[in-house]
Write an enzyme that holds these catalytic residues in place. Structure first.
Site, short mmCIF file in Angstrom:
data_model
loop_
_atom_site.label_atom_id
_atom_site.label_comp_id
_atom_site.label_asym_id
_atom_site.label_seq_id
_atom_site.Cartn_x
_atom_site.Cartn_y
_atom_site.Cartn_z
N ASP A 66 1.24 -7.79 81.32
CA ASP A 66 1.10 -6.45 81.33
C ASP A 66 1.31 -5.97 82.89
O ASP A 66 0.68 -6.77 83.55
CB ASP A 66 -0.16 -6.00 80.54
CG ASP A 66 -0.14 -4.42 80.61
OD1 ASP A 66 0.91 -4.02 79.91
OD2 ASP A 66 -1.40 -3.87 80.70
N TYR A 68 0.61 -4.36 86.50
CA TYR A 68 -0.77 -3.76 86.99
C TYR A 68 -0.96 -2.47 86.91
O TYR A 68 0.16 -1.65 87.01
CB TYR A 68 -0.82 -4.36 88.51
CG TYR A 68 -0.68 -5.60 88.74
CD1 TYR A 68 -1.66 -6.72 88.45
CD2 TYR A 68 0.45 -6.41 89.68
CE1 TYR A 68 -1.71 -7.85 88.62
CE2 TYR A 68 0.25 -7.53 89.91
CZ TYR A 68 -0.58 -8.61 89.58
OH TYR A 68 -0.76 -9.91 89.69
N PHE A 79 2.90 -10.75 87.99
CA PHE A 79 2.04 -11.34 88.73
C PHE A 79 2.25 -10.82 90.31
O PHE A 79 1.49 -10.94 91.16
CB PHE A 79 2.02 -12.92 88.90
CG PHE A 79 1.67 -13.15 87.59
CD1 PHE A 79 0.10 -13.54 87.27
CD2 PHE A 79 2.39 -14.00 86.43
CE1 PHE A 79 -0.08 -14.17 86.04
CE2 PHE A 79 2.10 -14.46 85.49
CZ PHE A 79 0.74 -14.47 85.10
N HIS A 189 -4.40 -19.75 81.85
CA HIS A 189 -3.98 -18.52 82.55
C HIS A 189 -4.56 -18.49 84.14
O HIS A 189 -5.69 -19.17 84.09
CB HIS A 189 -4.33 -17.34 82.01
CG HIS A 189 -3.92 -15.90 82.40
ND1 HIS A 189 -4.40 -15.44 83.68
CD2 HIS A 189 -2.66 -15.36 82.21
CE1 HIS A 189 -3.54 -14.33 83.84
NE2 HIS A 189 -2.55 -14.32 82.90
#
Length: 227
Positions: A66, A68, A79, A189
């Protein structure tokens, strides 16, 4: 919303853009805008991953979940954050693993991964938009179907791509990848909640370059130079 996408992706995904679910995404985003909702990333950057990494250049895929949802963070690359924005915890952990794995110093206070994207690392989020301050708020409006099609298209039309699947969500996409012609590397993760459960020590960055070179492709320079 002044959406831009590289012509190479327009060609390979042209069937997706004409499907009803994609028209529903467009309608939903127009509705959000009409309701004066703040959406991240800004319109011209929604497909930034596709603009920075043309289809024929894709060598590595790093799948995020998703965008930020804070001001000025998201810019269409999983990221990654825009210049001047402090790297969030998951990105800090990615940098820690690179430093330990490859031994290169990563920047402090800088997290723009555009240089990776320009070398062939597709930084793909499963959802390409989000409402400000509301994580996963756009995840159920068709984006997953689109980004699954992106992964499937890469799998079908390319060879020797390295897929980095971090965490349960990303690993659920493994079924879309033909592992007889591509490489899949899996780990926990990089978030602070799970990085010590297998992300740290995974050596995915050196392993990726080993796989690329084995296939006759140039390795990725993971070092980031701050502006």
């Amino acid at each position: 919303m002044d959406v831009q996408i590289h012509p190479s992706w327009k060609e390979v995904l042209k069937d997706e853009f004409s499907k009803p679910y994609f028209q529903q995404i467009v309608t939903f985003l127009k509705t959000e805008k009409a309701l004066q909702k703040t959406i991240y990333p800004p319109g011209p950057l929604i497909f930034n991953a596709f603009n920075q990494t043309p289809f024929d250049k894709v060598k590595v895929v790093i799948l995020g979940q998703d965008p930020y949802h804070g001001p000025n963070q998201a810019h269409g690359l999983s990221f990654s954050v825009q210049n001047g924005i402090k790297p969030p915890p998951s990105l800090v952990n990615i940098f820690k693993e690179i430093q330990k794995d490859i031994g290169i110093d990563m920047p402090v206070g800088y997290g723009n991964l555009t240089s990776w994207a320009q070398q062939g690392v597709l930084l793909l989020n499963a959802a390409l938009t989000v409402r400000a301050g509301e994580p996963f708020s756009h995840a159920k409006y068709g984006w997953a179907e689109f980004t699954d099609a992106v992964i499937q298209t890469i799998s079908d039309k390319k060879e020797n791509v390295v897929f980095l699947l971090w965490g349960k969500f990303a690993q659920e996409k493994q079924a879309l990848i033909d592992e007889t012609k591509h490489h899949v590397l899996k780990a926990a993760h990089p978030s602070p909640f799970s990085a010590d459960k297998g992300f740290f020590g995974s050596k995915h960055f050196s392993k990726t370059n080993e796989l690329l070179m084995k296939d006759g492709l140039a390795p990725i320079d993971w070092k980031l130079l701050t502006p």
